[in-house]
Motif scaffolding. Structure first.
Motif, short mmCIF file in Angstrom:
data_model
loop_
_atom_site.label_atom_id
_atom_site.label_comp_id
_atom_site.label_asym_id
_atom_site.label_seq_id
_atom_site.Cartn_x
_atom_site.Cartn_y
_atom_site.Cartn_z
N LEU A 1 0.83 -1.20 0.00
CA LEU A 1 0.00 0.00 0.00
C LEU A 1 0.86 1.25 0.00
CD1 LEU A 1 -2.72 1.49 0.28
CD2 LEU A 1 -2.54 1.16 2.75
N GLN A 2 1.91 1.26 0.82
CA GLN A 2 2.78 2.43 0.87
C GLN A 2 3.52 2.64 -0.45
OE1 GLN A 2 2.81 4.70 3.42
NE2 GLN A 2 1.08 3.41 4.04
N SER A 3 3.83 1.56 -1.15
CA SER A 3 4.48 1.71 -2.45
C SER A 3 3.54 2.36 -3.46
CB SER A 3 4.96 0.35 -2.96
OG SER A 3 3.87 -0.47 -3.35
N TRP A 4 2.25 2.05 -3.36
CA TRP A 4 1.28 2.72 -4.23
C TRP A 4 1.19 4.20 -3.90
CZ3 TRP A 4 -3.07 -1.37 -3.16
CH2 TRP A 4 -2.71 -2.59 -3.77
N LEU A 5 1.06 4.49 -2.59
CA LEU A 5 0.90 5.89 -2.17
C LEU A 5 2.17 6.69 -2.37
CD1 LEU A 5 -1.20 5.38 1.11
CD2 LEU A 5 -2.00 5.82 -1.22
N TYR A 6 3.31 6.02 -2.45
CA TYR A 6 4.57 6.72 -2.73
C TYR A 6 4.50 7.39 -4.10
CZ TYR A 6 9.43 7.27 -4.24
OH TYR A 6 10.60 7.77 -4.74
N TYR A 7 3.91 6.70 -5.06
CA TYR A 7 3.80 7.27 -6.40
C TYR A 7 2.66 8.28 -6.51
CZ TYR A 7 7.13 3.83 -8.19
OH TYR A 7 8.26 3.10 -8.43
N ASP A 8 1.54 7.99 -5.86
CA ASP A 8 0.40 8.90 -5.99
C ASP A 8 -0.61 8.63 -4.88
OD1 ASP A 8 -1.41 10.76 -6.93
OD2 ASP A 8 -2.26 9.44 -8.46
N ARG A 9 -1.04 9.67 -4.22
CA ARG A 9 -2.09 9.56 -3.22
C ARG A 9 -3.44 10.03 -3.77
NH1 ARG A 9 -0.38 9.04 2.18
NH2 ARG A 9 1.90 8.93 2.36
N VAL A 10 -3.38 10.84 -4.81
CA VAL A 10 -4.61 11.46 -5.31
C VAL A 10 -5.56 10.41 -5.89
CG1 VAL A 10 -5.55 13.09 -7.00
CG2 VAL A 10 -3.44 13.63 -5.76
N LEU A 11 -5.07 9.59 -6.79
CA LEU A 11 -5.96 8.65 -7.47
C LEU A 11 -6.48 7.55 -6.53
CD1 LEU A 11 -7.32 7.82 -10.07
CD2 LEU A 11 -5.24 6.60 -10.74
N PRO A 12 -5.63 6.87 -5.74
CA PRO A 12 -6.19 5.83 -4.85
C PRO A 12 -7.12 6.39 -3.78
CG PRO A 12 -3.82 5.55 -5.13
CD PRO A 12 -4.16 6.89 -5.69
N LEU A 13 -6.67 7.39 -3.04
CA LEU A 13 -7.48 7.92 -1.94
C LEU A 13 -8.66 8.74 -2.46
CD1 LEU A 13 -4.67 8.93 0.60
CD2 LEU A 13 -5.92 6.77 0.38
N GLY A 14 -8.41 9.57 -3.47
CA GLY A 14 -9.50 10.34 -4.06
C GLY A 14 -10.53 9.45 -4.72
N GLY A 15 -10.06 8.38 -5.38
CA GLY A 15 -11.00 7.44 -6.00
C GLY A 15 -11.84 6.72 -4.97
N LEU A 16 -11.25 6.31 -3.86
CA LEU A 16 -12.02 5.66 -2.79
C LEU A 16 -13.06 6.62 -2.22
CD1 LEU A 16 -9.28 3.65 -0.87
CD2 LEU A 16 -11.23 2.70 -2.13
N ALA A 17 -12.64 7.88 -2.02
CA ALA A 17 -13.59 8.87 -1.52
C ALA A 17 -14.71 9.11 -2.52
CB ALA A 17 -12.85 10.18 -1.22
N GLY A 18 -14.36 9.16 -3.81
CA GLY A 18 -15.39 9.33 -4.84
C GLY A 18 -16.36 8.17 -4.89
N ALA A 19 -15.84 6.93 -4.75
CA ALA A 19 -16.72 5.76 -4.74
C ALA A 19 -17.66 5.80 -3.54
CB ALA A 19 -15.88 4.48 -4.72
N LEU A 20 -17.12 6.18 -2.36
CA LEU A 20 -17.96 6.27 -1.16
C LEU A 20 -19.04 7.32 -1.34
CD1 LEU A 20 -18.50 5.44 1.76
CD2 LEU A 20 -16.84 7.18 2.48
N LEU A 21 -18.68 8.48 -1.91
CA LEU A 21 -19.66 9.54 -2.15
C LEU A 21 -20.76 9.07 -3.07
CD1 LEU A 21 -20.56 12.55 -2.06
CD2 LEU A 21 -19.03 12.95 -4.00
N LEU A 22 -20.39 8.38 -4.15
CA LEU A 22 -21.39 7.94 -5.12
C LEU A 22 -22.29 6.86 -4.54
CD1 LEU A 22 -19.14 7.81 -8.31
CD2 LEU A 22 -20.87 9.51 -7.77
N LEU A 23 -21.73 5.95 -3.74
CA LEU A 23 -22.55 4.90 -3.16
C LEU A 23 -23.50 5.45 -2.09
CD1 LEU A 23 -19.88 2.04 -2.83
CD2 LEU A 23 -21.80 2.16 -4.44
N VAL A 24 -23.05 6.45 -1.32
CA VAL A 24 -23.90 7.03 -0.28
C VAL A 24 -25.03 7.84 -0.89
CG1 VAL A 24 -23.93 8.73 1.58
CG2 VAL A 24 -22.12 7.02 1.49
N THR A 25 -24.75 8.55 -2.00
CA THR A 25 -25.76 9.41 -2.62
C THR A 25 -26.49 8.73 -3.77
OG1 THR A 25 -24.10 10.35 -4.13
CG2 THR A 25 -24.41 11.45 -2.00
N TRP A 26 -26.44 7.41 -3.83
CA TRP A 26 -27.00 6.68 -4.95
C TRP A 26 -28.49 6.98 -5.16
CZ3 TRP A 26 -30.74 2.81 -5.36
CH2 TRP A 26 -30.79 2.15 -6.60
N ARG A 27 -29.24 7.12 -4.10
CA ARG A 27 -30.69 7.30 -4.23
C ARG A 27 -31.07 8.70 -4.68
NH1 ARG A 27 -33.97 5.02 0.79
NH2 ARG A 27 -35.62 5.55 -0.68
#
Length: 546
Positions: free
Chosen positions: A298-324
């Motif tokens: 995980l740290q090797s992924w975040l070493y290269y980029d934190r925006v896409l993994p963490l931002g993508g997870l946050a975006g997925a959570l936002l979309l799943l919570v606001t699905w209705r």
């Protein structure tokens, strides 16, 4: 009465005809995409930029991987008619992945056989990356994202330093992702043709037969297919897609059955043993435990980029919570569910987390991050209900949106610039090239020399005259392949050199022959420094003679 009937009805006919065009549905989005100059120009311009960044310095960065060498060596075996692998094929992965690599590299290997090495053949992955990047844009548009958000998804997927590094490498995951994106594009087709859903099932099967771990995201594909299917034919289309996927997927166990290798037996490998190994291999620990191997990945992924993994997870959570409540969230239900499934699999306390696992999530992280951004932008910029707004209110919202975009860019651009600049300028593979050159020039009789190497160097030495399988030996096979061990009746004493790369040093502790070769050898040449060094070690027998 007969004369008054036309008089009463005649005026209505022109009126109905004049209103009819207002209710004609607009053409499907994909048809407009084909003829939309704006879409084509945006997609084409971004694609060129992405391919330049991913292709520049591709042979020198990142460090050559043993897995890359394995897949390319297996592709070489297919090209040379030597079977499905350069050693005994033991059902570690379905062979469709490296068969595709063999096709991608066939033309350059035909004209220049010595170019069939990991560094030079990484260029073939640009074809896969180009197709996948375009499919991300098409899928974003089919999921109703605006043009700018589709372009953002394309940029996130193609220019993130994490993507640049991993998409350069010859990994089966990159090819499987291409097929998966094609399956999602067909499942979300606005034309709703039945053959599109059948095609989605075939593409999904190709993804699984390329890398079997893609099986876990098929439920998300079915959700996308269900949402975009026509109400009258939805069940039939879904049944056809599942049937097509299942029948094509069964070709793999059928292949093993016809070869008599489905179940364990004396004197042969089996698909069952391969599945048992994959299911029982030691886990790398909980991904959030700082002392686990998964945490290091995980740290090797975040070493290269934190925006896409963490931002993508946050975006997925936002979309799943606001699905209705959100149209965008409902449109992106499939990609958001894909991210959620892959995240849950990675969070298994005792699971095994390989470094290339995140490749499967990259396009969907990009889609949900772009979709979440579009959803937030829409919330900020949408008009108030109940009438026109004052001009200064609308202008203020655009100013707020511009400020938010500027703040995001100020954080992302410097980090991505540093990561991508490293990928474009660093030379991580000079030790491998130097080791290959030494073994080519300093060993006087390569045809009669036996060397243990990792697969990143295997093809280099084959082109330099070492006998494949007997002279140059993939180090794992010295302990794990009976066809190789029987050619070594005296064990490590039948070897001349061992090339101690980081991979060989790491895994030698679990391989008795390799470990003994390391212990009874001394370095004659060293390239690089520290943990990344490559040592060429000459085997020493009792008394100092080979």
């Amino acid at each position: 009465m007969t004369s008054t009937l036309p008089a009463a009805t005649t005026p209505k006919v022109p009126a109905q005809r004049s209103r009819a065009p207002k209710f004609v549905p607009s053409p499907p989005r994909i048809l407009r995409f084909r003829s939309s100059r704006s879409d084509l120009l945006l997609c084409g311009a971004l694609l060129v930029a992405i391919l330049v960044v991913q292709g520049w310095n591709i042979a020198d960065y990142p460090t050559l991987s043993d897995d890359e060498g394995t897949y390319l060596s297996q592709a070489w075996a297919v090209q040379e008619g030597k079977g499905l692998a350069h050693y005994t094929y033991w059902y570690d992965h379905p062979p469709l992945g490296w068969i595709q690599i063999a096709l991608l590299t066939w033309i350059p290997a035909h004209f220049s056989p010595s170019s069939m090495t990991v560094g030079s053949m990484r260029a073939a992955m640009l074809v896969v990356s180009a197709v996948s990047t375009v499919l991300v844009y098409v899928l974003a548009r089919r999921l109703s994202l605006p043009r700018w958000a589709a372009g953002l998804a394309m940029v996130l997927f193609g220019l993130s330093p994490l993507s640049v590094v991993l998409q350069r490498e010859i990994f089966l995951d990159n090819i499987a992702v291409m097929w998966t994106l094609l399956a999602f594009c067909l499942a979300a087709s606005p034309s709703r043709h039945l053959w599109h859903h059948f095609g989605a099932g075939i593409a999904a099967a190709a993804a699984v037969l390329t890398k079997e771990t893609m099986l876990v995201i098929l439920p998300a594909l079915l959700v996308t297919m269900w949402r975009h299917g026509h109400r009258d034919t939805r069940k039939f289309a879904l049944t056809g897609a599942i049937t097509a996927c299942t029948l094509l997927g069964l070709s793999y166990p059928l292949f093993a059955l016809l070869k008599g290798e489905l179940f364990p037996g004396a004197g042969h490998v089996s698909l069952w043993d391969g599945i048992t190994y994959q299911m029982s291999r030691p886990g790398s620990g909980f991904v959030l435990d700082p002392g686990s191997g998964s945490y290091g990945v995980l740290q090797s992924w975040l070493y290269y980029d934190r925006v896409l993994p963490l931002g993508g997870l946050a975006g997925a959570l936002l979309l799943l919570v606001t699905w209705r409540w959100s149209v965008t969230a409902r449109a992106l239900a499939g990609p958001a569910l894909t991210v959620a499934i892959l995240a849950l699999v990675a969070l298994r306390p005792s699971g095994y987390l390989p470094a290339m696992y995140v490749i499967q999530a990259l396009p969907f992280l990009a889609l949900v991050l772009a979709g979440g951004t579009a959803s937030v932008a829409h919330a900020v910029l949408r008009r108030w209900r109940g009438g026109a707004e004052k001009p200064y209110v609308t202008g203020a919202r655009y100013v707020v949106a511009a400020l938010l975009a500027a703040v995001a860019g100020a954080y992302v651009v410097p980090h991505w610039y540093d990561g991508d600049r490293t990928a474009l300028t660093a030379d991580a593979n000079a030790p491998y090239r130097a080791a290959s050159a030494w073994l080519k020039t300093e060993v006087k009789d390569p045809e009669d020399t036996r060397v243990l190497v990792d697969d990143a160097l295997w093809l280099d030495l084959v082109h330099d005259g070492y006998r494949p399988g007997l002279g140059v030996i993939w180090f794992y096979k010295a302990d794990l392949d009976p066809a190789v061990t029987k050619t070594m009746p005296r064990g490590w004493r039948d070897l001349d050199y061992v090339v101690a790369s980081p991979t060989v040093r790491r895994d030698a502790v679990d391989l008795p022959h390799v470990k003994a070769a390391m212990e009874h050898s001394e370095p004659v040449a060293t390239f690089g420094t520290g943990a990344d060094r490559i040592e060429i070690r000459r085997i020493q027998t009792v008394g100092g003679s080979r």
